[in-house]
Design a protein around this motif. Sequence first.
Motif, PDB file in Angstrom:
ATOM      1  N   ALA A  70       0.824  -1.205   0.000  1.00 46.98           N
ATOM      2  CA  ALA A  70       0.000   0.000   0.000  1.00 46.98           C
ATOM      3  C   ALA A  70       0.860   1.258   0.000  1.00 46.98           C
ATOM      4  O   ALA A  70       2.010   1.246   0.442  1.00 46.98           O
ATOM      5  N   ALA A  71       0.274   2.366  -0.447  1.00 40.83           N
ATOM      6  CA  ALA A  71       0.986   3.642  -0.483  1.00 40.83           C
ATOM      7  C   ALA A  71       1.438   4.075   0.901  1.00 40.83           C
ATOM      8  O   ALA A  71       2.467   4.744   1.060  1.00 40.83           O
ATOM      9  N   THR A  72       0.704   3.673   1.925  1.00 36.29           N
ATOM     10  CA  THR A  72       1.056   4.037   3.298  1.00 36.29           C
ATOM     11  C   THR A  72       2.272   3.278   3.809  1.00 36.29           C
ATOM     12  O   THR A  72       2.769   3.561   4.909  1.00 36.29           O
ATOM     13  N   ASN A  73       2.773   2.320   3.042  1.00 34.19           N
ATOM     14  CA  ASN A  73       3.965   1.567   3.441  1.00 34.19           C
ATOM     15  C   ASN A  73       5.259   2.287   3.080  1.00 34.19           C
ATOM     16  O   ASN A  73       6.340   1.784   3.353  1.00 34.19           O
ATOM     17  N   GLY A  74       5.134   3.464   2.471  1.00 33.79           N
ATOM     18  CA  GLY A  74       6.317   4.241   2.155  1.00 33.79           C
ATOM     19  C   GLY A  74       6.688   4.204   0.690  1.00 33.79           C
ATOM     20  O   GLY A  74       5.974   3.635  -0.144  1.00 33.79           O
ATOM     21  N   VAL A  75       7.833   4.841   0.392  1.00 37.59           N
ATOM     22  CA  VAL A  75       8.316   4.947  -0.986  1.00 37.59           C
ATOM     23  C   VAL A  75       9.041   3.659  -1.375  1.00 37.59           C
ATOM     24  O   VAL A  75       9.922   3.181  -0.648  1.00 37.59           O
ATOM     25  N   VAL A  76       8.662   3.103  -2.505  1.00 35.79           N
ATOM     26  CA  VAL A  76       9.321   1.880  -2.988  1.00 35.79           C
ATOM     27  C   VAL A  76      10.732   2.232  -3.473  1.00 35.79           C
ATOM     28  O   VAL A  76      10.910   3.156  -4.271  1.00 35.79           O
ATOM     29  N   ARG A  77      11.702   1.510  -2.955  1.00 39.24           N
ATOM     30  CA  ARG A  77      13.085   1.718  -3.402  1.00 39.24           C
ATOM     31  C   ARG A  77      13.917   0.486  -3.100  1.00 39.24           C
ATOM     32  O   ARG A  77      13.554  -0.347  -2.255  1.00 39.24           O
ATOM     33  N   GLU A  78      15.053   0.387  -3.791  1.00 40.41           N
ATOM     34  CA  GLU A  78      16.005  -0.685  -3.505  1.00 40.41           C
ATOM     35  C   GLU A  78      16.796  -0.327  -2.252  1.00 40.41           C
ATOM     36  O   GLU A  78      17.136   0.816  -2.025  1.00 40.41           O
ATOM     37  N   ASP A  79      17.077  -1.343  -1.444  1.00 41.87           N
ATOM     38  CA  ASP A  79      17.818  -1.143  -0.201  1.00 41.87           C
ATOM     39  C   ASP A  79      18.711  -2.361   0.010  1.00 41.87           C
ATOM     40  O   ASP A  79      18.813  -3.244  -0.856  1.00 41.87           O
ATOM     41  N   GLY A  80      19.344  -2.446   1.141  1.00 45.48           N
ATOM     42  CA  GLY A  80      20.183  -3.591   1.459  1.00 45.48           C
ATOM     43  C   GLY A  80      20.622  -3.553   2.906  1.00 45.48           C
ATOM     44  O   GLY A  80      20.428  -2.547   3.600  1.00 45.48           O
ATOM     45  N   PHE A  81      21.190  -4.652   3.367  1.00 45.89           N
ATOM     46  CA  PHE A  81      21.693  -4.766   4.735  1.00 45.89           C
ATOM     47  C   PHE A  81      23.207  -4.968   4.715  1.00 45.89           C
ATOM     48  O   PHE A  81      23.751  -5.620   3.817  1.00 45.89           O
ATOM     49  N   GLU A  82      23.879  -4.439   5.720  1.00 43.95           N
ATOM     50  CA  GLU A  82      25.269  -4.762   6.016  1.00 43.95           C
ATOM     51  C   GLU A  82      25.298  -5.491   7.343  1.00 43.95           C
ATOM     52  O   GLU A  82      24.391  -5.331   8.166  1.00 43.95           O
ATOM     53  N   ILE A  83      26.345  -6.301   7.554  1.00 50.99           N
ATOM     54  CA  ILE A  83      26.507  -6.848   8.888  1.00 50.99           C
ATOM     55  C   ILE A  83      26.877  -5.676   9.806  1.00 50.99           C
ATOM     56  O   ILE A  83      27.571  -4.737   9.402  1.00 50.99           O
ATOM     57  N   THR A  84      26.400  -5.689  11.034  1.00 54.15           N
ATOM     58  CA  THR A  84      26.539  -4.542  11.932  1.00 54.15           C
ATOM     59  C   THR A  84      27.978  -4.054  12.036  1.00 54.15           C
ATOM     60  O   THR A  84      28.239  -2.849  12.077  1.00 54.15           O
ATOM     61  N   VAL A  85      28.928  -4.979  12.074  1.00 54.56           N
ATOM     62  CA  VAL A  85      30.328  -4.574  12.237  1.00 54.56           C
ATOM     63  C   VAL A  85      30.876  -3.862  11.010  1.00 54.56           C
ATOM     64  O   VAL A  85      31.949  -3.241  11.073  1.00 54.56           O
ATOM     65  N   ALA A  86      30.161  -3.929   9.876  1.00 61.00           N
ATOM     66  CA  ALA A  86      30.584  -3.203   8.681  1.00 61.00           C
ATOM     67  C   ALA A  86      29.889  -1.857   8.566  1.00 61.00           C
ATOM     68  O   ALA A  86      30.248  -1.046   7.711  1.00 61.00           O
ATOM     69  N   SER A  87      28.891  -1.610   9.401  1.00 62.78           N
ATOM     70  CA  SER A  87      28.184  -0.336   9.365  1.00 62.78           C
ATOM     71  C   SER A  87      29.121   0.801   9.778  1.00 62.78           C
ATOM     72  O   SER A  87      29.989   0.633  10.636  1.00 62.78           O
TER      73      SER A  87
END
Length: 553
Positions: free
Chosen positions: A181-198
């Motif tokens: 739904a539109a209320t779920n925010g803007v659609v975009r590509e994202d990703g995760f890093e392992i915390t120690v690489a943040s």
Amino acid sequence: MQDIEIAQQAKLLPIGEIAQEAGIAPEKVEPYGKFKAKITLPVAESPKKLLGKLILVTAISPTPAGEGKSTVTIGLGDALKASGKKTMIALREPSMGPVMGAKGGATGGGYAQVVPMEEINLHFTGDMHALTAAANTLAALIDNHLYQGNTLQLDPKRIVWKRALDINDRALRQVVVGLGAATNGVVREDGFEITVASELMAVLCLAVDLQDLKQRLAQILIGYTYTGEPVTVGQLGVAGALTTILKDALKPNLVQTLEHTPTLIHGGPFANIAHGCNSVLATKTSLELADYTVTEAGFGSDLGAEKFLDIKVPVLGKTPDTIVIVATVRALKMNGGVAKTDLEQENLAALQRGYANLARHLQAMANYGVPLVVAINQFASDTSAELHLLVDLCQQAGVAVEVTDVWAKGGRGAEQLAATVAKSCELNSNFQRLYQPDQTLAEKIQTVVTKIYGGDGVEYSAQALRQLTEFKARGWDQLPVCLAKTQYSFSDDPKRLGAPQDFKIHVRQLIPKLGAGFIVALTGNVLTMPGLPKTPAANQIDVNAAGQITGLY
């Protein structure tokens, strides 16, 4: 006997007694249970002007055969303390990614361990969770800003901030958010890093106090506008909120070794994808309290030690008095072409070939002008002929060398190493920076590749070449470089062991870490979110009805 069994049989002293031995006042100690605590800084109203001796422990290129750098660091600290010298150890915090993945824990081994090892390897005092929460809070605030009108004109396709998780999870490297739904925010590509690489981990480890932490957080780049202008956390207006989440995580953690040497464990960036050193605050606190501080940097000297010396030392304000390079006969034979299954057999020819790896690490560290000592970490399968050959090769190179047996004997196994290191700390240390801040990013990267790795030069992707020009125009080229590279080879090909010749490093992308204060150069196939192996270490971990953990090593 497994490491965890040795640790569970140990008699630990109350953390208050460890703090007292270290010279930390009771009001500065915040206990987390009986055997670990956070330390409120500063530990003294008038810090020592003359800091103690700093010993940096690094290693040859890691192999599946094992090197035992953390084990030697702990054993050396115990041996220095046993010799009557006031000693503290400063280490990184383990990440649950390797603990549950392939590498296992990071608290030493055998009779050279920090304890309570289960708690340190798992949730400890919650620092990793705080960093994970802060990283994902920032991500949520960015997506909320996009949804609520995007007054900063952030381009959803040019957001560089990633979410974080302290576990290896390849499925999260690339994701799409905002679906539905539109209320779920803007659609975009994202990703995760392992915390120690943040970048938050690097910021925490390089901050010198709470205000510096807030300022560094404000400088973090989160993305670019539609017109290509950088946008920071400060512009988003949430540096204060992130600092609030991390204020307790900024305090160093105090534990002990099996021989009750006070140990500060704080921060844990990986050296292959970040700068690989424990926090400036923990190291500085130890230097103010103890006559000798033994610390380590991640993986081999080409990664952790280089970044310790070129990124951490300028902030710390203290250069090492001695650098210890840990080597094993087993690992050098593997670098000499022996398969892991054949390492138990004596092979002097392979050891001679594999010595080239140690020789290059010695050559790399010699660039800094700091006295060097080689610590040969002995394994039960090492033969007398192999140990004698390795000692002879080091002596022929003109470097001090000692054989240690800390896994089996703890501090007693490093008595001679401790004496040699103490003597080395009295030698003249003429520290020299590898490169200067006013050199270009390309010159800095070239210097690391040629002087530390032994490579011929650097090849850049089209994207990286564009970034070199862009970063210079923005004034970011004054920052140090942090090369993200495989830990297994001097090259960016993990299969090229030993001391490879005639190679170039391939830089595919540059990532500005403005809060941490360095530029990451991604090389080869290094990823900031690792994956799990076919049979993860998690398969061996269990807990019984009494709450006793098994299989954690």
